[in-house]
Scaffold this motif. Sequence first.
Motif, short mmCIF file in Angstrom:
data_model
loop_
_atom_site.label_atom_id
_atom_site.label_comp_id
_atom_site.label_asym_id
_atom_site.label_seq_id
_atom_site.Cartn_x
_atom_site.Cartn_y
_atom_site.Cartn_z
N LYS A 113 -3.90 -104.49 48.87
CA LYS A 113 -4.71 -103.50 49.59
C LYS A 113 -5.18 -104.00 50.91
N ARG A 114 -5.20 -105.42 51.08
CA ARG A 114 -5.74 -105.57 52.38
C ARG A 114 -4.49 -105.35 53.54
N LEU A 115 -3.06 -105.75 53.08
CA LEU A 115 -2.08 -105.62 53.60
C LEU A 115 -1.84 -103.96 53.99
N MET A 116 -2.10 -103.22 53.33
CA MET A 116 -1.84 -101.78 53.37
C MET A 116 -3.03 -101.29 54.21
N GLU A 117 -4.23 -101.76 54.08
CA GLU A 117 -5.43 -101.25 55.09
C GLU A 117 -5.00 -101.76 56.48
N GLU A 118 -4.55 -102.99 56.68
CA GLU A 118 -4.03 -103.45 58.02
C GLU A 118 -3.20 -102.52 58.57
N THR B 255 5.54 -96.01 56.03
CA THR B 255 5.44 -97.43 56.47
C THR B 255 5.43 -98.15 55.41
N TYR B 256 4.27 -97.65 54.21
CA TYR B 256 3.81 -98.39 53.17
C TYR B 256 5.18 -98.52 52.05
N PRO B 257 5.82 -97.33 51.77
CA PRO B 257 6.98 -97.82 50.77
C PRO B 257 7.92 -98.45 51.38
N ALA B 258 8.26 -98.54 52.77
CA ALA B 258 9.08 -99.43 53.37
C ALA B 258 8.78 -100.65 53.36
N ILE B 259 7.55 -101.13 53.49
CA ILE B 259 6.88 -102.65 53.12
C ILE B 259 7.00 -102.91 51.73
N ASN B 260 6.81 -102.18 50.94
CA ASN B 260 6.67 -102.43 49.65
C ASN B 260 8.26 -102.68 49.23
N ALA B 261 9.17 -101.97 49.85
CA ALA B 261 10.64 -102.22 49.25
C ALA B 261 11.04 -103.54 49.90
N SER B 262 10.76 -103.76 51.14
CA SER B 262 11.03 -104.96 51.80
C SER B 262 10.17 -106.29 50.94
N ALA B 263 8.99 -106.09 50.36
CA ALA B 263 8.53 -107.24 49.57
C ALA B 263 9.39 -107.35 48.23
N LEU C 7 4.87 -111.46 44.59
CA LEU C 7 4.40 -110.28 45.42
C LEU C 7 2.99 -110.56 45.89
N MET C 8 2.18 -111.06 45.39
CA MET C 8 1.01 -111.23 45.86
C MET C 8 1.22 -112.33 46.97
N VAL C 9 1.85 -113.34 46.78
CA VAL C 9 2.16 -114.48 47.84
C VAL C 9 2.97 -113.65 48.99
N GLY C 10 3.80 -113.06 48.78
CA GLY C 10 4.64 -112.53 49.96
C GLY C 10 3.62 -111.37 50.62
N ASP C 11 2.64 -110.60 49.97
CA ASP C 11 1.97 -109.73 50.63
C ASP C 11 0.77 -110.51 51.70
N ILE C 12 0.59 -111.59 51.01
CA ILE C 12 -0.42 -112.46 51.89
C ILE C 12 0.31 -112.93 53.14
N ALA C 13 1.51 -113.24 52.92
CA ALA C 13 2.28 -113.80 54.15
C ALA C 13 2.74 -112.81 54.91
N ALA D 133 6.25 -107.50 58.50
CA ALA D 133 6.13 -107.78 57.02
C ALA D 133 7.25 -108.52 56.64
N THR D 134 8.38 -107.78 56.77
CA THR D 134 9.51 -108.42 56.36
C THR D 134 10.08 -109.95 56.92
N LYS D 135 9.58 -110.40 58.13
CA LYS D 135 9.62 -111.72 58.51
C LYS D 135 8.31 -112.41 57.70
N GLY D 136 7.41 -111.94 57.63
CA GLY D 136 6.35 -112.73 56.43
C GLY D 136 7.06 -113.07 55.17
N TYR D 137 7.59 -111.90 54.55
CA TYR D 137 8.12 -112.02 53.25
C TYR D 137 9.30 -113.06 53.25
N ARG D 138 10.07 -113.22 54.13
CA ARG D 138 11.19 -113.97 54.38
C ARG D 138 10.78 -115.58 54.41
N LYS D 139 9.71 -115.68 54.96
CA LYS D 139 9.07 -117.22 55.32
C LYS D 139 8.59 -117.60 53.87
#
Length: 138
Positions: free
Chosen positions: A40-45, A55-63, A97-103, A123-129
């Motif tokens: 929720k925090r990720l999507m609100e930001e 944007t939202y489905p693309a971020i979720n797919a990347s996650a 996914l929770m850890v990834g969303d935070i990253a 977002a993808t960069k954060g997930y990769r890290k």
Amino acid sequence: MGFLDFFRNNNRQDNQLALFEGEETSIIDSTEPSRNLANKRLMEEAKKRGGTARTYPAINASAIQEMLGESPDQLYDALDIPQSDRSRLPQAAKEALMVGDIAALEQILDDNAIGHRPLIQSATKGYRKAKGIFRWNR
């Protein structure tokens, strides 16, 4: 090895029953880690920073792709659950996914990403890290 291989090889826990028989899959997962807030925090930001309905489905797919090593279609089809229902994923997937969303959120903030494409890229960069901490991504 992606998440599905990991899950198939490590599917016995006290709180879940997973049966893999040939092509048929039946999963009952009774746990629910606290992961809704992170998403929720990720999507609100993303919304505050100019994210669009795409944007939202693309971020979720990347996650899913980055954190679980599977495409959304592969993951949800293999687990036989609707793509819009993260609550029915196995606990380890929810936690990843929770850890990834935070990253991803932290990366968006670090990059000061604004707009559809920059949000997805950050977002993808954060997930990769974050993905390397999970055994199935090593």
